[in-house]
Design a protein around this motif. Structure first.
Motif, PDB file in Angstrom:
ATOM      1  N   GLY A   1       0.717  -1.283  -0.169  1.00 40.65           N
ATOM      2  CA  GLY A   1      -0.027  -0.044   0.010  1.00 40.65           C
ATOM      3  C   GLY A   1       0.699   1.257  -0.120  1.00 40.65           C
ATOM      4  N   GLY A   2       2.135   1.175   0.135  1.00 39.87           N
ATOM      5  CA  GLY A   2       2.983   2.337   0.137  1.00 39.87           C
ATOM      6  C   GLY A   2       3.004   3.171   1.295  1.00 39.87           C
ATOM      7  N   GLY A   3       2.357   2.841   2.416  1.00 37.05           N
ATOM      8  CA  GLY A   3       2.183   3.457   3.586  1.00 37.05           C
ATOM      9  C   GLY A   3       3.624   3.432   4.292  1.00 37.05           C
ATOM     10  N   ALA A   4       4.074   2.168   4.567  1.00 45.62           N
ATOM     11  CA  ALA A   4       5.042   2.023   5.386  1.00 45.62           C
ATOM     12  C   ALA A   4       6.255   1.140   4.832  1.00 45.62           C
ATOM     13  N   GLY A   5       7.057   0.564   5.607  1.00 43.70           N
ATOM     14  CA  GLY A   5       7.996  -0.393   5.086  1.00 43.70           C
ATOM     15  C   GLY A   5       9.021   0.304   4.168  1.00 43.70           C
ATOM     16  N   ILE A   6       9.604  -0.685   3.295  1.00 40.95           N
ATOM     17  CA  ILE A   6      10.609  -0.190   2.407  1.00 40.95           C
ATOM     18  C   ILE A   6      10.102   0.831   1.503  1.00 40.95           C
ATOM     19  N   GLN A   7       8.832   1.181   1.184  1.00 37.01           N
ATOM     20  CA  GLN A   7       8.310   2.196   0.189  1.00 37.01           C
ATOM     21  C   GLN A   7       8.461   3.631   1.147  1.00 37.01           C
ATOM     22  N   ALA A   8       8.131   3.505   2.642  1.00 38.79           N
ATOM     23  CA  ALA A   8       8.141   4.543   3.486  1.00 38.79           C
ATOM     24  C   ALA A   8       9.676   4.988   3.456  1.00 38.79           C
ATOM     25  N   ASP A   9      10.569   4.125   3.927  1.00 45.34           N
ATOM     26  CA  ASP A   9      11.663   4.114   4.134  1.00 45.34           C
ATOM     27  C   ASP A   9      12.854   4.823   2.948  1.00 45.34           C
ATOM     28  N   MET A  10      12.514   4.371   1.543  1.00 41.26           N
ATOM     29  CA  MET A  10      12.877   5.188   0.594  1.00 41.26           C
ATOM     30  C   MET A  10      12.666   6.604   0.378  1.00 41.26           C
ATOM     31  N   ARG A  11      11.341   6.634   0.556  1.00 44.29           N
ATOM     32  CA  ARG A  11      10.898   8.038   0.515  1.00 44.29           C
ATOM     33  C   ARG A  11      11.629   9.032   1.472  1.00 44.29           C
ATOM     34  N   ALA A  12      11.516   8.651   2.828  1.00 49.07           N
ATOM     35  CA  ALA A  12      12.433   9.500   3.669  1.00 49.07           C
ATOM     36  C   ALA A  12      13.760   9.801   3.432  1.00 49.07           C
ATOM     37  N   VAL A  13      14.429   8.688   3.255  1.00 48.50           N
ATOM     38  CA  VAL A  13      15.904   8.870   3.147  1.00 48.50           C
ATOM     39  C   VAL A  13      16.080   9.792   1.618  1.00 48.50           C
ATOM     40  N   THR A  14      15.365   9.546   0.489  1.00 51.03           N
ATOM     41  CA  THR A  14      15.435  10.345  -0.663  1.00 51.03           C
ATOM     42  C   THR A  14      15.157  11.905  -0.208  1.00 51.03           C
ATOM     43  N   LEU A  15      13.970  12.264   0.354  1.00 50.30           N
ATOM     44  CA  LEU A  15      13.643  13.604   0.623  1.00 50.30           C
ATOM     45  C   LEU A  15      14.640  14.419   1.420  1.00 50.30           C
TER      46      LEU A  15
ATOM     47  N   GLY B   1      17.923  13.865   1.351  1.00 50.98           N
ATOM     48  CA  GLY B   1      19.053  13.863   0.682  1.00 50.98           C
ATOM     49  C   GLY B   1      20.028  12.805   0.448  1.00 50.98           C
ATOM     50  N   GLY B   2      19.426  11.435   1.034  1.00 50.99           N
ATOM     51  CA  GLY B   2      20.545  10.284   0.973  1.00 50.99           C
ATOM     52  C   GLY B   2      19.880   9.526  -0.261  1.00 50.99           C
ATOM     53  N   HIS B   3      20.971   8.363  -0.362  1.00 48.70           N
ATOM     54  CA  HIS B   3      20.799   7.337  -1.457  1.00 48.70           C
ATOM     55  C   HIS B   3      20.342   6.125  -0.768  1.00 48.70           C
ATOM     56  N   ALA B   4      19.010   5.761  -1.056  1.00 43.65           N
ATOM     57  CA  ALA B   4      18.146   4.582  -0.438  1.00 43.65           C
ATOM     58  C   ALA B   4      18.782   3.203  -1.264  1.00 43.65           C
ATOM     59  N   MET B   5      19.228   2.262  -0.596  1.00 45.16           N
ATOM     60  CA  MET B   5      19.557   0.924  -1.163  1.00 45.16           C
ATOM     61  C   MET B   5      18.585  -0.092  -0.244  1.00 45.16           C
ATOM     62  N   THR B   6      18.212  -1.195  -0.774  1.00 42.41           N
ATOM     63  CA  THR B   6      17.246  -2.110   0.090  1.00 42.41           C
ATOM     64  C   THR B   6      17.652  -3.674   0.044  1.00 42.41           C
ATOM     65  N   ALA B   7      17.484  -4.271   1.229  1.00 39.07           N
ATOM     66  CA  ALA B   7      17.334  -5.527   1.227  1.00 39.07           C
ATOM     67  C   ALA B   7      16.113  -6.019   1.731  1.00 39.07           C
TER      68      ALA B   7
ATOM     69  N   LEU C   1      22.363  10.234  10.568  1.00 34.55           N
ATOM     70  CA  LEU C   1      23.544   9.613  10.944  1.00 34.55           C
ATOM     71  C   LEU C   1      24.600   9.297   9.780  1.00 34.55           C
ATOM     72  N   GLY C   2      23.922   8.999   8.895  1.00 40.21           N
ATOM     73  CA  GLY C   2      24.742   8.792   7.760  1.00 40.21           C
ATOM     74  C   GLY C   2      25.340  10.005   7.008  1.00 40.21           C
ATOM     75  N   GLN C   3      24.820  11.182   7.268  1.00 45.46           N
ATOM     76  CA  GLN C   3      25.074  12.462   6.916  1.00 45.46           C
ATOM     77  C   GLN C   3      26.136  13.143   7.847  1.00 45.46           C
ATOM     78  N   GLY C   4      26.555  12.539   8.865  1.00 44.73           N
ATOM     79  CA  GLY C   4      27.608  12.990   9.936  1.00 44.73           C
ATOM     80  C   GLY C   4      26.821  13.651  10.865  1.00 44.73           C
TER      81      GLY C   4
END
Length: 253
Positions: free
Chosen positions: A15-29, A31-37, A209-212
Motif C-alpha cells: 500500500g506504499g504507506g510503511a516499510g521499504i516504500q516509506a523508508d525510501m521516501r524518507a531517505v530520498t527527501l 538527501g540520501g541514497h536509499a538501498m534495500t534488502a 547519522l549517515g550524513q554525519g
C-alpha cells in the motif's frame, strides 16, 4: 559532500504507506541514497495486513552483499526482519561492518494491529539490539523487549517513542546506558493517517547519522520530518492512511 548511502533492511508494504516504500521516501527527501534488502513481501493496505511472504534468508543476505560490496554503506536502518533465521544472519553480517551506525526499529505490530513478527523472531531481536547505535521502540514494543533497561543491557541508545502514550502532549525520550539523555515534547497531531510513522522516523534518523549528524541532532530533524509528513497526509484509504511527502522539507531543515 558525497551523498549518504543508507542501506534499509525491511519488508515491503504494497500500500506504499510503511516499510521499504516509506523508508525510501524518507531517505530520498532528506538527501540520501536509499538501498534495500527486502526481508518480506506483504499484501497490505490502510485496513490491515492481508498476507506476508518472507524472503529466504540467503536472498536477504545477497541483497545486502550487492549493496555493501559495490556502493558501500554510511548507515543502516533495520525494520521488519521477516524471521528469526534472517535476524541472526543479518546480525552476523552487520557485525563485520566497521563504524557504520545502525538504527533498529523493532517492528512487531503494524499500525492496523496486525502482527509482523512471531515470538522466535522477537527473541532474535536481542542480537540486533546488541549491534544497534539506536533502537526505536514504541511503548508496547519497549515493554515487550524488557523496558528501559535494554539500553544498559546492550550498551546502546533507545528512543522510547511516546505515540502510544496518553495526553495532549507527545513525549519521546532518548535513553542511554546511564539513563535519560534528553526528551522532546510536542502537541499531538490529530490525524488517523499515521501509517508508516515508525519506519519513516527510523529511516530519517539513519539518514542523518549517515550524513554525519550527532544522534540527538539526527533525531530532532527526523521528528520534524515526521510531523511535516503527518500534516500533509493525503487522506488515502479507509483506515490508517499513509503520511504525506513533505517535498520542500530538506530546503528548510
Amino acid at each position: 559532500m558525497s551523498v549518504a548511502r543508507i542501506l534499509v533492511i525491511a519488508g515491503s508494504d504494497s500500500g506504499g504507506g510503511a516499510g521499504i516504500q516509506a523508508d525510501m521516501r524518507a531517505v530520498t527527501l532528506l538527501g540520501g541514497h536509499a538501498m534495500t534488502a527486502i526481508t518480506a513481501i506483504t499484501a497490505q493496505n490502510t485496513l490491515g495486513v492481508q498476507g506476508v511472504h518472507p524472503v529466504p534468508t540467503d536472498m536477504v543476505l545477497a541483497q545486502m552483499e550487492s549493496c555493501i560490496g559495490d556502493i558501500g554503506v554510511d548507515a543502516v536502518k533495520i525494520g521488519m526482519i521477516g524471521s528469526a533465521a534472517t535476524a541472526a544472519a543479518v546480525a552476523q553480517r552487520l557485525a563485520r561492518l566497521d563504524g557504520v551506525p545502525i538504527v533498529f526499529d523493532p517492528v512487531m505490530v503494524a499500525t492496523s494491529g496486525s502482527a509482523l513478527a512471531d515470538a522466535d523472531t522477537v527473541a532474535a531481536f536481542e542480537q540486533l539490539m546488541g549491534l544497534a547505535t539506536l533502537v526505536t521502540p514504541n511503548l508496547p514494543e519497549l515493554a515487550a523487549l524488557g523496558g528501559e533497561g535494554i539500553a544498559a543491557r546492550h550498551a546502546t541508545h533507545v528512543l522510547a517513542k511516546g505515540g502510544h502514550g496518553e495526553g495532549a502532549m507527545l513525549v519521546d525520550r532518548l535513553l542511554g546506558p546511564d539513563g535519560l539523555v534528553t526528551e522532546w515534547r510536542d502537541p499531538r497531531i490529530d490525524t488517523p493517517h499515521t501509517h508508516g510513522t515508525g519506519c519513516t522516523l527510523a529511516s530519517a534518523i539513519a539518514t542523518g547519522l549517515g550524513q554525519g549528524m550527532m544522534l540527538p541532532q539526527a533525531i530532532a530533524r527526523a521528528r520534524l520530518f515526521v510531523r511535516a509528513a503527518l500534516v500533509c497526509a493525503p487522506g488515502l484509504g479507509g483506515g490508517h492512511g499513509p503520511m504525506g511527502a513533505p517535498l520542500d522539507f530538506a530546503r528548510h531543515a
